[in-house]
Design a protein around this motif. Structure first.
Motif, PDB file in Angstrom:
ATOM      1  N   GLU A 100     -34.097  11.096 -28.777  1.00  0.00           N
ATOM      2  CA  GLU A 100     -34.976  12.144 -28.258  1.00  0.00           C
ATOM      3  C   GLU A 100     -34.334  12.880 -27.080  1.00  0.00           C
ATOM      4  O   GLU A 100     -34.509  14.097 -26.928  1.00  0.00           O
ATOM      5  N   ASP A 101     -33.580  12.155 -26.239  1.00  0.00           N
ATOM      6  CA  ASP A 101     -32.876  12.808 -25.123  1.00  0.00           C
ATOM      7  C   ASP A 101     -31.888  13.854 -25.641  1.00  0.00           C
ATOM      8  O   ASP A 101     -31.768  14.949 -25.082  1.00  0.00           O
TER       9      ASP A 101
ATOM     10  N   GLU B 185     -31.074   7.431 -26.129  1.00  0.00           N
ATOM     11  CA  GLU B 185     -32.228   7.795 -26.950  1.00  0.00           C
ATOM     12  C   GLU B 185     -31.935   9.089 -27.708  1.00  0.00           C
ATOM     13  O   GLU B 185     -31.439  10.064 -27.130  1.00  0.00           O
TER      14      GLU B 185
ATOM     15  N   VAL C 116     -33.884  16.860 -26.902  1.00  0.00           N
ATOM     16  CA  VAL C 116     -34.434  17.647 -25.794  1.00  0.00           C
ATOM     17  C   VAL C 116     -33.327  18.454 -25.117  1.00  0.00           C
ATOM     18  O   VAL C 116     -33.531  19.612 -24.744  1.00  0.00           O
TER      19      VAL C 116
END
Length: 136
Positions: free
Chosen positions: A100-101, A98, A104
């Protein structure tokens, strides 16, 4: 994220084909795939190196220049690391790949670096204050 990597792979493949089919054949170079990689990556590498060299010389002359350079190098390393981990997850099917991982993970580095900057600034200012007090 898989779609983004697939899109980038398609762009690179199309560029590769364009250079190999149109440029190489129109100039009668008959470059093999290895030749193409040698010349293109060599050219890209030296252009990036010269750009980084010029920027590094400018940054080093700035206050905290080595710290800025270290931050930029570490940030580059972290980008490669987080995306390598995400790609590894996709290849091994251990975890979900992902975007988003990755973001982050990078955000975690930036947060920790911000804490480092605050602590270093507090230490620097305390040391400066103590020096000025003891000079009197």
């Amino acid at each position: 994220m898989k779609e983004t990597i697939q899109l980038l792979a398609d762009i690179v493949n199309n560029l590769h084909d364009f250079i190999q089919i149109y440029v190489s054949s129109s100039l009668n170079l008959s470059l093999t795939d290895k030749d193409l990689h040698f010349w293109i990556m060599g050219f890209i590498g030296i252009v990036v190196f010269l750009f980084v060299l010029v920027i590094s010389k400018i940054i080093v002359k700035m206050p905290f220049g080595i710290t800025i350079l270290s931050f930029l190098y570490t940030t580059t390393f972290m980008f490669v690391l987080v995306f390598a981990i995400e790609i590894q997850q996709a290849l091994t099917n251990r975890g979900n790949m992902e975007f988003e991982d990755a973001l982050v993970g990078l955000l975690g580095f930036f947060a920790f670096f911000l804490v480092f900057v605050v602590i270093a600034f507090a230490f620097f200012m305390t040391r400066r204050l103590l020096k000025s007090l003891f000079k009197k």
